[in-house]
Each structure stands twice: as C-alpha cells, then as structure tokens.
Design a protein around this motif. Structure first.
Motif, short mmCIF file in Angstrom:
data_model
loop_
_atom_site.label_atom_id
_atom_site.label_comp_id
_atom_site.label_asym_id
_atom_site.label_seq_id
_atom_site.Cartn_x
_atom_site.Cartn_y
_atom_site.Cartn_z
N ASN A 79 0.85 -1.34 -0.05
CA ASN A 79 -0.08 0.22 -0.01
C ASN A 79 0.76 1.26 0.05
N SER A 80 2.02 1.16 0.39
CA SER A 80 2.87 2.45 0.73
C SER A 80 4.35 1.85 0.32
N PRO A 81 4.83 2.29 -0.87
CA PRO A 81 6.33 1.91 -1.27
C PRO A 81 7.17 2.57 -0.23
N THR A 82 8.16 1.98 -0.20
CA THR A 82 9.19 2.29 1.09
C THR A 82 9.75 3.77 0.63
N ASP A 83 9.81 4.15 -0.62
CA ASP A 83 10.53 5.32 -1.29
C ASP A 83 9.45 6.38 -1.15
N ALA A 84 8.22 6.19 -0.43
CA ALA A 84 7.33 7.26 -0.49
C ALA A 84 6.49 7.17 0.71
N ILE A 85 7.20 6.56 1.72
CA ILE A 85 6.46 6.69 3.24
C ILE A 85 6.77 8.10 3.92
N SER A 86 5.61 8.56 4.27
CA SER A 86 5.86 9.82 5.02
C SER A 86 5.78 9.56 6.52
N ALA A 87 6.10 10.58 7.20
CA ALA A 87 6.05 10.38 8.72
C ALA A 87 4.70 10.13 9.12
N GLU A 88 3.72 10.86 8.59
CA GLU A 88 2.21 10.59 8.95
C GLU A 88 1.51 9.19 8.49
N ASP A 89 2.24 8.56 7.47
CA ASP A 89 1.91 6.96 7.25
C ASP A 89 2.44 6.16 8.25
N ALA A 90 3.62 6.30 8.49
CA ALA A 90 4.35 5.54 9.45
C ALA A 90 3.99 5.68 10.85
N LEU A 91 3.39 6.64 11.23
CA LEU A 91 2.75 6.85 12.64
C LEU A 91 1.29 6.86 12.54
N SER A 92 0.75 6.09 11.49
CA SER A 92 -0.75 6.26 11.42
C SER A 92 -1.44 5.06 12.11
N SER A 93 -0.76 4.10 12.45
CA SER A 93 -1.32 3.00 13.20
C SER A 93 -0.27 2.23 14.24
N THR A 94 -0.84 1.55 15.13
CA THR A 94 -0.01 0.93 16.08
C THR A 94 1.06 -0.15 15.40
N ASP A 95 0.68 -0.70 14.55
CA ASP A 95 1.48 -1.70 13.91
C ASP A 95 2.71 -1.00 13.36
N ASN A 96 2.54 0.34 12.44
CA ASN A 96 3.43 0.99 11.85
C ASN A 96 4.43 1.69 12.74
N MET A 97 4.00 1.99 13.87
CA MET A 97 4.69 2.66 15.05
C MET A 97 5.58 1.76 15.68
#
Length: 540
Positions: free
Chosen positions: A30-48
């Motif tokens: 859903n989110s390629p690693t070259d386009a991950i923003s801080a908002e995406d990375a902190l958007s869920s418990t799993d991503n945090m």
C-alpha cells in the motif's frame, strides 16, 4: 540548524530506512518504501512498532543517520569506549589505532571530535523518534490496547534511557555536583515546525523528566503485550533503566526496589553459561540486548570487534584486551570467573606497549622459544583464534564468538540480572541495611565462588569495597566503569594494572571527578555553532 533540529528533519528519511527492513508485506503493497511519510509511518500501532524496530537496531548497528558517521556505531562502539576510558578494558598496544585517543582522554575532551558528536546526535535521534510516537498518540484517536501500551511504554523508556545517557555523560555527576544549578542537556518535546530546540536544562530538571518518563513507561508496559524478543524493552528492562537512573542519583531506596523488580524471573548464570562467551541474548541472565541480524551487523565496527580475542580483525589480532592485573590477582582461586582471563598468556606481539612482547627473551614468564610458542599454540587451539592473533598476559577470553576466527556477528548485551543484583546490594549498603545487603551478596557471590562468605563484609565501607570489586570483575567490558568512577568520585589510576603509561599518556591518571571537569564530555561544537540557545559560555 542545530543537531536536534537536523534529527527532526531527518526523521522522515529515517522512517524509510527503518521501515524498509521490517515492513509487513501489506504495508509495503500500500505504501512503497520510497514514499513513506511520517504521517503514514505513525498512522497505526503496527506502523509505530516498525519505527521502534528500527530503533532497536540503531542501539547496536552502524549509524546510518543523516549527518552522522558510521565509525561510531551505537552501543557496539560506546560500551567498549566507555570502558577504555574508565579503566576496565585495558589495551595492550596501539593496535590499528581505533580507540587509542579514547583511552588517552583525547576524544571526549575535544568538542569537534566525532565521538562527542555521534554520542549526542544518536541519543537525540532516539528522543526525537520517541517524541514522534508519544505526541502522535497523545494528539490522536487511538484505542488503548495491550499493543499500543507496548509501543508507548517502549517509546517512553527509550526517551528516559537516552536522557540518562546524555545527562550522566555531558553534565557533572548528580551525587558529586549541585544538580539544581549544574547545566544538564536540552529537554525537547517538539516534533513539528518550527522545530525549536532548547537551552540546557539543569541536571535536576533532566532527572525529573527521566523519572517521569520511566514511570510512564512502566505504567504502560504493565498493561502491555509481551516483548517480542530481548531487543525490545520489556517491563523488566524498564525497571532496570529506572534502577540505573536512581543509582546515578543516589536515590537508594528506589534503586533497590527497581533493581529487584528488574531481575525478577532472570536466573543467575551458572559456571558453564558464564564462561560460554557472552555472545547471545538467550543467556538466562540477559534482560535486554541486541539480537543482531546478520544483514544488519557492523562487521569491523561491532562490539565483538573491540572486545573479543577471537574476532578476526586487526583490532584484536594486534591488540588483545587485558584486565587490570591488580584486579585479577584479587579474584579467589575458588571463583570460576578467574578463568575468563589468562595471566600467563605469552606476550607474542613485538608492538606490545609494555616493551615485553615478541619472544620468550623479552617475556619474563618464559625461558625458551619452545615453551613460549607452545603456550600460544594451546591458546589458539583452545579458543579458535587464527595463527595471526597475538596473545598477551592477562588477556580476556570472557567474550568469545560463536564462530571464532571469523567476522561473524554476535549479540550485544545491554542489561543482565547480575548488574541488578549489584545495584540492589550497593543501594542496601548505602542505606546501612547491612544484613539485607549481606544476604543478597551471599546469594550473588556464592553463585560465582564456591567458598564465598558475605559475612566478611560487616559494615558499609567493607560492603562498598566488595561491590566495587564485584562490579569490576562481573561487569568487565560491559560499559559501566567510566560512570562508576563518577558515582563513587574515584580517580582513574592505572598503577598496578599492567597498562603502559607510554600508550595511555594523560589517560593513565585522572583526578577524581569532583575535582576534575574532564570527566564531563564536551558539548559538540556543531551544536553550539547552530543552536541559538547554547553559546560557547555554556560549554563544559
């Protein structure tokens, strides 16, 4: 832009690096690693949790942080570096030059040196990343779950751990200074524009923040899912961090209570385990440690590159690390830890700094070439070194690779139950709870020495001398000696140690920390140059 601000600007870049090695397939789709923003990375418990996984690796791995240098690789570098400066790990020769300036006290006293920059910058990266998680949850609409408590507990614990590392290194020791007025380090919480930094808070203020953070960490971890592995900060590890904070402050009651909780459930090592090489977090005593991933290792910047006699690198082949001969000679014959160092190892290195290396003719322990060579061959065969490795009297064999004679990675241990026993014993002694201290000391000492008798230490002074001895032996090479000197206000003196003054130079003797500000690391000049809140007048 100061270093703190740079770490915030680099946060999105770091998220890409951290997540790219640990993302789930669904997230990557859903989110390629070259386009991950801080908002995406902190958007869920799993991503945090993925961000935390990156921090777990950053504790030991090569520093790939923007603006930093990979030549100072987290705890893999700073654990042995602090012991090289604190009198635990003794270098037998200049080797390939690595850490020579550390043990000569030239690095931490120079504000432009990479060492002071990376120590500061890496720890503020942990603070910035922790802030991002804590602030996101605080400002967001996240349902409380055991997994979210796990994430928040670890974030608070990392922030407390990082501030503790910083304030005990870049400020005067709490127990020997005036913490209400002594300058500590900046306390920062922001993760959003305008990325304002802060002036140096007092040591007292930094401790208050650390104590608040570690209590928050414990409260969350008490209601959290279990730690995935020992690289993660568990509830026990959080109590261990709390015990370290309290110990460095002289808050003896808290230190004793927290240390007892930290070691709960972690059995002391038996003889075979203790002598197995300290190369895996699977040891029963390990509360917290870096489970090194092969693809993420440091190779020639790894912990074992500095401390293991079997690692196949120039640092070890030419520079076997030794224990103070004076300390070693105090270890009773009935204490199995005496086997972790080799007092009669032949001095095979012509470049040995004590001038006794290279042949039996210069080594006072040997009378013939055959005897000299046979002794080396036996050590090589027993421990698995290569024929190119040198040996030296009092050399360590405490840290041994699982695959000796290679550059293969091994785990890095950050916290053991033994440390917690010794914290608790020290705290009990300082509270004059002599019988309680003796009882716990007997339990610990008897696990190492078949003839141990804690009743030999009948008052606070005697108990404290024994604690110092036990920490020196038990925790040798595990990174505590520099800060132990500060807490105990003891000078650094290599007399009767086997260290060569020609190698150690100014580091051979340093006056006690209360009278010598060289024990306080310099603030990086890059921070002073860029941070409008810190000027040259704030330099240590």
């Amino acid at each position: 832009m100061n270093i703190l601000n740079k770490s915030r600007f680099s946060f999105c870049l770091m998220l890409v690096a951290l997540i790219s090695v640990s993302c789930s397939d669904d997230f990557l789709q859903n989110s390629p690693t070259d386009a991950i923003s801080a908002e995406d990375a902190l958007s869920s418990t799993d991503n945090m949790m993925l961000v935390l996984n990156g921090l777990h690796r950053q504790v030991y791995s090569q520093a790939q942080l923007p603006g930093s240098s990979s030549s100072r690789s987290g705890e893999s570098h700073f654990i042995p570096s602090l012991d090289a400066m604190g009198g635990s790990i003794i270098h037998s020769s200049p080797g390939n030059g690595w850490m020579t300036s550390d043990l000569q006290w030239l690095t931490h006293t120079n504000p432009t040196y990479t060492t002071v920059y990376n120590f500061w910058y890496q720890r503020y990266h942990f603070i910035a990343s922790s802030n991002s998680i804590i602030n996101t949850v605080s400002e967001g609409d996240f349902a409380e779950t055991p997994r979210l408590n796990n994430v928040l507990g670890q974030a608070y614990a990392y922030r407390a751990w990082a501030y503790h590392k910083l304030v005990t290194t870049y400020a005067k020791g709490y127990t020997i200074g005036n913490p209400s007025t002594d300058l500590g380090v900046p306390i920062v919480f922001s993760t959003e524009t305008p990325y304002e930094s802060a002036p140096r808070s007092t040591v007292e203020e930094v401790y208050a923040q650390m104590e608040k953070d570690i209590d928050e960490a414990i409260a969350h971890l008490e209601n959290a899912s279990n730690a995935a592995n020992k690289s993660h900060i568990s509830l026990n590890a959080a109590y261990g961090i709390k015990a370290r904070i309290a110990l460095s402050k002289g808050d003896w009651e808290t230190a004793a209570e927290a240390a007892a909780l930290a070691r709960d459930g972690y059995q002391l090592l038996d003889e075979s385990q203790w002598l197995s090489g300290f190369n895996t977090v699977d040891l029963s005593e390990v509360i917290w440690g870096g489970e090194v991933i092969d693809s993420e290792t440091n190779y020639f910047q790894s912990y074992f590159y500095y401390v293991s006699p079997t690692f196949n690198g120039s640092q070890n082949r030419s520079n076997p690390k030794i224990i103070s001969s004076g300390l070693y000679d105090m270890i009773p014959e009935t204490d199995f830890r005496k086997e972790a160092w080799l007092p009669m190892a032949p001095n095979t290195n012509p470049s040995a700094s004590n001038g006794e290396g290279g042949s039996y003719e210069s080594d006072p322990n040997y009378d013939s070439e055959e005897e000299f060579q046979n002794a080396k061959d036996e050590i090589i065969a027993t421990y698995g070194m290569t024929s190119a490795h040198n040996t030296h009297p009092y050399m360590t064999v405490k840290f041994l690779q699982q695959n000796p004679g290679t550059t293969d990675p091994d785990d890095v241990i950050y916290m053991r139950a033994s440390e917690m026993y010794l914290i608790e014993i020290e705290a009990l002694a300082m509270m004059n709870q002599t019988s309680e201290a003796q009882q716990l000391l007997q339990e610990f000492g008897a696990s190492r020495d078949s003839d141990y008798d804690a009743s030999d230490f009948s008052d606070q002074a005697e108990l404290m001398e024994e604690v110092k001895f036990q920490r020196g032996v038990e925790l040798w090479g595990e990174g505590f000696s520099f800060h132990d000197h500060i807490r105990w206000d003891e000078p650094l003196d290599y007399s009767d140690s086997g260290a060569a003054k020609v190698l150690y130079q100014d580091g051979y003797f340093q006056e006690r920390p209360s009278q010598n500000d060289d024990w306080i690391w310099k603030i990086p000049q890059a921070e002073i140059d860029a941070n409008p809140y810190i000027t040259s007048s704030d330099q240590n």
